[in-house]
Design a protein around this motif. Structure first.
Motif, PDB file in Angstrom:
ATOM      1  N   PRO A   7      14.483  26.156 -30.936  1.00 15.73           N
ATOM      2  CA  PRO A   7      14.480  27.187 -29.897  1.00 15.73           C
ATOM      3  C   PRO A   7      15.146  26.702 -28.611  1.00 15.73           C
ATOM      4  N   ASN A   8      15.719  27.657 -27.890  1.00 19.07           N
ATOM      5  CA  ASN A   8      16.366  27.369 -26.614  1.00 19.07           C
ATOM      6  C   ASN A   8      15.457  27.752 -25.458  1.00 19.07           C
ATOM      7  N   GLN A   9      15.526  26.948 -24.410  1.00 23.41           N
ATOM      8  CA  GLN A   9      14.801  27.307 -23.197  1.00 23.41           C
ATOM      9  C   GLN A   9      15.480  28.511 -22.567  1.00 23.41           C
ATOM     10  N   ILE A  10      14.735  29.233 -21.773  1.00 20.19           N
ATOM     11  CA  ILE A  10      15.225  30.466 -21.164  1.00 20.19           C
ATOM     12  C   ILE A  10      16.507  30.243 -20.361  1.00 20.19           C
ATOM     13  N   LYS A  16      24.075  31.070 -22.052  1.00 21.77           N
ATOM     14  CA  LYS A  16      24.848  31.463 -23.238  1.00 21.77           C
ATOM     15  C   LYS A  16      25.110  32.970 -23.286  1.00 21.77           C
ATOM     16  N   SER A  17      24.144  33.754 -22.811  1.00 21.12           N
ATOM     17  CA  SER A  17      24.255  35.211 -22.922  1.00 21.12           C
ATOM     18  C   SER A  17      24.880  35.869 -21.696  1.00 21.12           C
ATOM     19  N   GLY A  18      24.835  35.169 -20.565  1.00 21.98           N
ATOM     20  CA  GLY A  18      25.305  35.783 -19.329  1.00 21.98           C
ATOM     21  C   GLY A  18      24.295  36.737 -18.718  1.00 21.98           C
ATOM     22  N   VAL A  19      23.078  36.728 -19.241  1.00 21.29           N
ATOM     23  CA  VAL A  19      22.003  37.587 -18.731  1.00 21.29           C
ATOM     24  C   VAL A  19      21.102  36.731 -17.843  1.00 21.29           C
ATOM     25  N   PRO A  20      20.847  37.170 -16.606  1.00 23.07           N
ATOM     26  CA  PRO A  20      20.014  36.369 -15.707  1.00 23.07           C
ATOM     27  C   PRO A  20      18.604  36.127 -16.242  1.00 23.07           C
ATOM     28  N   ILE A  21      18.039  34.982 -15.881  1.00 24.25           N
ATOM     29  CA  ILE A  21      16.685  34.621 -16.308  1.00 24.25           C
ATOM     30  C   ILE A  21      15.694  35.723 -15.961  1.00 24.25           C
ATOM     31  N   LYS A  22      15.796  36.251 -14.769  1.00 28.96           N
ATOM     32  CA  LYS A  22      14.879  37.300 -14.317  1.00 28.96           C
ATOM     33  C   LYS A  22      14.944  38.517 -15.247  1.00 28.96           C
ATOM     34  N   THR A  23      16.141  38.865 -15.695  1.00 27.86           N
ATOM     35  CA  THR A  23      16.316  40.004 -16.603  1.00 27.86           C
ATOM     36  C   THR A  23      15.724  39.698 -17.970  1.00 27.86           C
ATOM     37  N   ILE A  24      15.904  38.475 -18.446  1.00 20.48           N
ATOM     38  CA  ILE A  24      15.327  38.073 -19.734  1.00 20.48           C
ATOM     39  C   ILE A  24      13.810  38.179 -19.671  1.00 20.48           C
ATOM     40  N   ARG A  53      20.210  39.871 -29.992  1.00 23.45           N
ATOM     41  CA  ARG A  53      19.427  40.957 -29.384  1.00 23.45           C
ATOM     42  C   ARG A  53      19.938  41.271 -27.984  1.00 23.45           C
ATOM     43  N   LEU A  54      20.192  40.230 -27.201  1.00 26.82           N
ATOM     44  CA  LEU A  54      20.696  40.444 -25.843  1.00 26.82           C
ATOM     45  C   LEU A  54      22.066  41.114 -25.873  1.00 26.82           C
TER      46      LEU A  54
END
Length: 137
Positions: A7-10, A16-24, A53-54
């Protein structure tokens, strides 16, 4: 033998996804994503499928889908089915919505064009009138 990726940390998922931590975190709170666990330091861990999924969430949003609609699709997927029929139905609804919006915008454009064609630079006014140019029928 299938090799399970660790597993990957947030933070790694965000990078990797370009999605901010807060959004995740928000997506997890809404039930769109599920963390597979936490590190000893309390960081969320996600399996490698979280990137797909992201990516799906981002693409569905660009097509006008709401997060609640996307959640429905993901729930169908999580039950082992492809949500393509559901997605198609929602996209058809969106298309009808867009057609209505286009018609409404075309009517508004005509109204604005007509209003501007009769525009008076210094209109006759009374104190009770704010802008007689737009208050005329």
């Amino acid at each position: 033998m299938l090799i399970q990726e660790k597993p990957n940390q947030i933070g790694v998922v965000a990078k990797k996804s370009g999605v901010p931590i807060k959004t995740i975190r928000y997506y997890e709170e809404l039930g769109l994503l599920k963390a597979s666990g936490r590190t000893e330091g309390g960081f969320r861990l996600f399996d490698s499928d979280v990137l797909a999924r992201l990516s799906f969430i981002k693409r569905a949003q660009t097509l006008g889908m709401s997060l609640s609609e996307i959640k429905e699709f993901l729930e169908v997927h999580d039950h082992g089915e492809l949500p393509c029929d559901h997605v198609q139905s929602k996209l058809e609804d969106k298309l009808l919505e867009i057609e209505k919006q286009i018609q409404q915008l075309q009517l508004l454009k005509l109204e604005l064009t007509g209003l501007l064609s009769d525009w008076e630079t210094i209109p006759q006014t009374s104190e009770a009138t704010i802008c007689p140019n737009i208050e005329r029928n």
